[in-house]
Design an enzyme around this catalytic site. Sequence first.
Site, PDB file in Angstrom:
ATOM      1  CB  SER A   1      -0.936  -0.007   1.215  1.00 46.59           C
ATOM      2  OG  SER A   1      -0.187  -0.172   2.397  1.00 46.59           O
TER       3      SER A   1
ATOM      4  CB  CYS B   1       4.960  -0.479  -2.948  1.00 46.42           C
ATOM      5  SG  CYS B   1       5.141  -1.653  -1.647  1.00 46.42           S
TER       6      CYS B   1
ATOM      7  CE1 TYR C   1       3.203   0.211   6.741  1.00 48.13           C
ATOM      8  CE2 TYR C   1       1.523   0.758   5.117  1.00 48.13           C
ATOM      9  CZ  TYR C   1       2.475  -0.114   5.609  1.00 48.13           C
ATOM     10  OH  TYR C   1       2.702  -1.307   4.978  1.00 48.13           O
TER      11      TYR C   1
ATOM     12  CG  MET D   1      10.552  -1.073   5.387  1.00 48.16           C
ATOM     13  SD  MET D   1      11.085  -0.248   6.897  1.00 48.16           S
ATOM     14  CE  MET D   1      12.554  -1.201   7.273  1.00 48.16           C
ATOM     15  N   GLY D   2      11.221   1.718   1.584  1.00 45.83           N
ATOM     16  CA  GLY D   2      11.977   2.334   0.491  1.00 45.83           C
ATOM     17  C   GLY D   2      11.700   3.824   0.385  1.00 45.83           C
TER      18      GLY D   2
ATOM     19  NE  ARG E   1      12.271  -3.954   2.746  1.00 44.18           N
ATOM     20  CZ  ARG E   1      11.663  -4.454   3.818  1.00 44.18           C
ATOM     21  NH1 ARG E   1      12.203  -4.351   4.994  1.00 44.18           N
ATOM     22  NH2 ARG E   1      10.516  -5.060   3.713  1.00 44.18           N
TER      23      ARG E   1
ATOM     24  CD  GLU F   1     -22.838  -8.328  -9.148  1.00 43.31           C
ATOM     25  OE1 GLU F   1     -23.841  -8.330  -9.874  1.00 43.31           O
ATOM     26  OE2 GLU F   1     -21.952  -9.221  -9.211  1.00 43.31           O
TER      27      GLU F   1
HETATM   28  P1  XMP Z   1       1.031  -3.582   2.651  1.00 39.96           P
HETATM   29  O1  XMP Z   1       0.210  -3.546   1.424  1.00 39.96           O
HETATM   30  O2  XMP Z   1       0.624  -4.653   3.610  1.00 39.96           O
HETATM   31  O3  XMP Z   1       2.520  -3.958   2.147  1.00 39.96           O
HETATM   32  O4  XMP Z   1       1.098  -2.233   3.299  1.00 39.96           O
HETATM   33  C1  XMP Z   1       3.570  -4.249   3.017  1.00 39.96           C
HETATM   34  C2  XMP Z   1       4.728  -4.794   2.218  1.00 39.96           C
HETATM   35  O5  XMP Z   1       5.219  -3.802   1.283  1.00 39.96           O
HETATM   36  C3  XMP Z   1       6.613  -4.022   1.027  1.00 39.96           C
HETATM   37  N1  XMP Z   1       7.281  -2.733   1.214  1.00 39.96           N
HETATM   38  C4  XMP Z   1       7.637  -1.917   0.194  1.00 39.96           C
HETATM   39  N2  XMP Z   1       7.569  -2.081  -1.149  1.00 39.96           N
HETATM   40  N3  XMP Z   1       8.474   0.085  -1.447  1.00 39.96           N
HETATM   41  C5  XMP Z   1       8.006  -1.076  -1.976  1.00 39.96           C
HETATM   42  O6  XMP Z   1       7.948  -1.210  -3.203  1.00 39.96           O
HETATM   43  C6  XMP Z   1       8.579   0.317  -0.111  1.00 39.96           C
HETATM   44  O7  XMP Z   1       8.990   1.383   0.336  1.00 39.96           O
HETATM   45  C7  XMP Z   1       8.141  -0.742   0.751  1.00 39.96           C
HETATM   46  N4  XMP Z   1       8.126  -0.878   2.113  1.00 39.96           N
HETATM   47  C8  XMP Z   1       7.592  -2.102   2.346  1.00 39.96           C
HETATM   48  C9  XMP Z   1       7.090  -5.071   1.998  1.00 39.96           C
HETATM   49  O8  XMP Z   1       7.204  -6.279   1.288  1.00 39.96           O
HETATM   50  C10 XMP Z   1       5.974  -5.115   3.042  1.00 39.96           C
HETATM   51  O9  XMP Z   1       5.878  -6.346   3.697  1.00 39.96           O
END
Ligand code: XMP
Length: 520
Positions: free
Chosen positions: A342, A344, A423, A426-427, A439, A507
Amino acid sequence: MAATRNSTFDDPFYQPADEFFPANNKIGLTFDDITLATLYSEILPRDTQLDTQLAENLHLHIPVISADMDTVTESRMAIAMALNGGLGLIHYNMPERQQLSEVSRVKNHVHGLIQEPIKVSPEQFIADVLALIEQKKFGFSTFPVVDGKGKLVGLLSGHVVKPRYAGKKVSEALTPRTQVHTIKKKELGRDPIARADKFFTEHIGIHKLLVVDDDDHLHGLITMSDVERITQERKAQFKPARDAHFHLICGAALSTTRNAFGELDRERILNHVGALVERGVNVVAVSTAHGHSKGVGDTVKVLRDAFPKLPIIAGNVTSAAGVEYLADCGANAIKVGQGPGSICTTRIVAGVGIPQMTALYVCSRAAAKKKVTILADGGITKSGDIVKALTLSQAVICGGIFAGCNEAPGEVVEISGKLYKQYRGMGSLAAMRAGSAARYGHEKNPAQKVAPEGVEALKEACGSVDRVLAQLIGGIQSGMGYLGSANLEQFLQKARYIRVSPAGQREAAPHDVVELKTGN
Ligand code: XMP
């Protein structure tokens, strides 16, 4: 006789994975692109089993893992996840020593014992305590009072933490040490909850029990409400995930640490994992954005050689070749997901990544052949997504769903009367500066031209992990009931899929009504 089996009329429409995904091989599909067809069922949702085996020594009672992200999983989250039968992966955006203590906190957690209760000092004013409660949004107002050396001085009861007494000192308002009920840490025994339960029954009207050592230093706090909740929970269907020593299970994430010459720092990685293993870590996760890479493979190989029995998670990948590579290097469970998260932006920034259901299908077939498991990582926004992911994987990893919980790191902030928690990916630039750059294959202090692959965001505060998980688990069990599956293995075998049109997607959500209450 009533028809309980599939009808041949269904077959061309509702296809099992090995027909459906190859038939849709020209397009990447994600959760909302498909739906699952129901099957004859004799299974009630509440009777379904959610146990999952991720590696020989890694068994969960629910197939849900909290993501190794610095706004999602530290010890509080990992404890909450394990208590519910799942797993938390402690992130690595912190000094190695701190990650070790976070793991120790989980491993030493005694359920019901608040090991580091919030304390106040006799010198503070009640006004300071009121300000602290307001600032941290504490839902309680009774605090142990300790001196500068951590020795118990008394208990500040919630009855006196009132604006009317704001000008009084804590030392004037506290219940003195001689009247505070305590128990020695060593007297708690093997079952501290049963011990505390007995205490509360014997001491009418007392709701707090403080734990001290022989020198009267404070070591914890047990509350009657926690004891009552836990006693209830012991009858619950999903037991905490524990190791053979009855400690909660815990995972820790690792990066592919490099030395000053840009080579893999094998010694440092091995020393750190050795220390994690000494502290009882149950699984390590080599977490990067591109797992089908030499750095990740070499790290996994080094760890597999040094720790033959340690469960290793590695990733992330979205191809069968990536799964095969990491499995050959020695990984037991492989994270699948590139860009679905979410927060990313990998797909936007780098133009790569595969929609999650297609990636999971391709990876699941390679994983079955290599006898490893896969974890669906990212993009999950609702329990229905988990249900779909579990038709192709052994567990899911969630970040965003848990980031608004009380147990996630970070403070609650109030904006226009609503409560939120931070929230971030990490990137994202902020997270990479805090340490996660490796990472994404970057330096810790990235130069201007490095493109972040994640955003910084807010999630609405959503209460406890227990509450959020209860909703998710309920949804998974419903899904299993609809597919007549008593456990997750049957579920993997039975699922049948069909594509959904945009009108079908509309739907699927509430429509043509004025919604007053959400499903939650
Ligand atoms: P959700 O959708 O649960 O995703 O919020 C969490 C997962 O996203 C990945 N992750 C990242 N992917 N850029 C990315 O492309 C980021 O900055 C990033 N930070 C986390 C990771 O696999 C996590 O478990």
